[in-house]
Design an enzyme around this catalytic site. Structure first.
Site, PDB file in Angstrom:
ATOM      1  N   CYS A 295      42.114  39.511  37.639  1.00 12.86           N
ATOM      2  CA  CYS A 295      40.997  39.082  38.403  1.00 12.86           C
ATOM      3  C   CYS A 295      40.856  39.810  40.023  1.00 12.86           C
ATOM      4  O   CYS A 295      39.864  39.760  40.580  1.00 12.86           O
ATOM      5  CB  CYS A 295      40.909  37.539  38.639  1.00 12.86           C
TER       6      CYS A 295
ATOM      7  N   HIS B 221      37.100  35.516  45.528  1.00 11.08           N
ATOM      8  CA  HIS B 221      37.306  35.466  44.039  1.00 11.08           C
ATOM      9  C   HIS B 221      36.955  34.202  43.722  1.00 11.08           C
ATOM     10  O   HIS B 221      37.080  32.940  44.108  1.00 11.08           O
ATOM     11  CB  HIS B 221      38.698  35.713  43.557  1.00 11.08           C
TER      12      HIS B 221
ATOM     13  N   ASN C 206      34.696  31.496  36.155  1.00 11.71           N
ATOM     14  CA  ASN C 206      35.674  32.706  36.777  1.00 11.71           C
ATOM     15  C   ASN C 206      35.458  33.836  35.859  1.00 11.71           C
ATOM     16  O   ASN C 206      35.810  33.687  34.732  1.00 11.71           O
ATOM     17  CB  ASN C 206      37.159  32.288  36.828  1.00 11.71           C
TER      18      ASN C 206
END
Ligand code: UT7
Length: 325
Positions: free
Chosen positions: A113, A250, A280
């Site tokens: 990520c 994020h 996400n």
């Protein structure tokens, strides 16, 4: 030394929306639990025919269009992804061909990520050193393909998407002011895709092809990593936290973001949050958020923007930039 600035941004998400209520029909969860524990309300999910490069190409085409450059002028394509179409060729080579970046080299960066912050750092350093003048940088992932839809610890969290930026050389002191990257491999077991790699190429158990996570450990790392990344990147850039107009973190869990807000004392309105719509999206979450923030009028020319993220590895990273468009 030169610097690099963003001159185009674009994003793309698949059409199919899966709501929390949809998930509650297949696994023991509820809209209330997901919303309270994560902030997520829905996510976008690709169909079987759509791969990471398909999303990446669409995001890239939008970023190139906004930048007004000729794709032939792109010198390098850097893609942050941990869900490539194939182990090789890379997603970046597929994108390079599809967008007509015939003069560009191409590489994927694997930092889960944190992929977009890593990819942007790699590309901006190529440009600062004078190796290249123009780069296409993408964050793209389709992690819903790697979910065990019976595992409520993970299947409620992720969504698919892609975001892209075009970077161009500029004078030092404008554009990207600093990058900060970090990794802590002692946490390698907390977020894993165990099957399909060279250690376990043909897993006997289908579940080993899916993401497995120790959510609590990742949460603890995330809070510290976001805080440290922001403080360190600001220090490297010589920017005070109060000078930052917008922090784009994020988009994993709004509770992680709330912890950072509290710890650093930056007003919550200065943190961009859109995870309620997409979940996400891994490497894609930050460039999708940049695109939405820019198109929604939340970023103006001259603003100082910080992008901060974390991911499996464990990894974290940040970039700070003066917005120039
Ligand atoms: O890009 C990096 C990706 N990863 C992350 O960002 C993950 C970071 N971690 C997190 O966001 C949080 O740890 C989670 C959202 C994954 C979990 O939240 P939590 O507050 O840490 O919950 P927990 O794991 O402590 O679980 C609390 C309870 C447990 O039940 P018991 O043992 O108390 O009876 C879980 O079994 O909640 C249960 N639970 C659920 N219940 C309903 C776990 N997942 C779910 C679910 N629906 N989806």
């Amino acid at each position: 030394m030169k610097s690099s600035k963003i001159i185009g941004v674009g994003s793309h998400v698949p059409e199919k929306i899966v709501t929390n209520d949809d998930l509650a029909k297949i696994v023991d969860t509820s809209d209330e639990w997901i919303k309270t524990r994560t902030g997520i309300e829905q996510r976008r999910v690709t169909d079987d025919q759509t791969s990471t490069s398909d999303l990446a190409i669409k995001a890239a085409q939008k970023a190139i269009k906004m930048s007004g450059i000729d794709p032939k002028d792109i010198d390098v394509v850097v893609v942050g992804t941990c869900s490539p179409d194939t182990l090789f060729p890379s997603v970046s080579c597929i994108v390079q061909n599809a967008v007509g970046a015939v003069n560009a080299s191409a590489l994927d960066v694997s930092a889960a990520c944190s992929g977009f912050n890593y990819a942007l750092s790699v590309a901006s350093n190529f440009i600062s050193l004078g190796t290249y003048k123009t780069a296409l940088v993408i964050g793209a992932d389709t992690l819903t393909k790697y979910l065990n839809w019976q595992d409520r610890n993970t299947c409620v969290l992720f969504g698919d998407g892609a975001g892209a930026v075009v970077l161009k050389q500029t004078e030092k002191g404008s554009g990207i002011l600093a990058n900060y990257l970090y990794a802590d491999g002692t946490g390698k077991e907390f977020l894993v895709m165990p099957g399909g790699g060279s250690r376990n190429i043909r897993p006997k158990d289908e579940e080993e092809r899916c993401i497995s996570m120790n959510g609590k450990e990742v949460f603890k790392f995330a809070v510290k990593a976001l805080e440290n990344s922001l403080v360190n990147v600001a220090k490297l850039a010589g920017v005070k936290l109060e000078e930052i107009s917008l922090v784009i973190p994020h988009q994993a869990n709004v509770r992680i973001i709330d912890h950072v807000v509290k710890k650093l004392g930056i007003p919550k309105e200065r943190f961009f949050v859109n995870l309620q719509k997409y979940g996400n999206t891994s490497s894609a979450s930050i460039p999708i958020a940049i695109d939405e923030a820019w198109r929604g009028g939340k970023i103006k020319k001259g603003d100082i923007i910080a992008i901060i993220g974390f991911g499996a590895g464990l990894t974290s990273g940040a970039n700070i930039l003066k917005w120039e468009v």
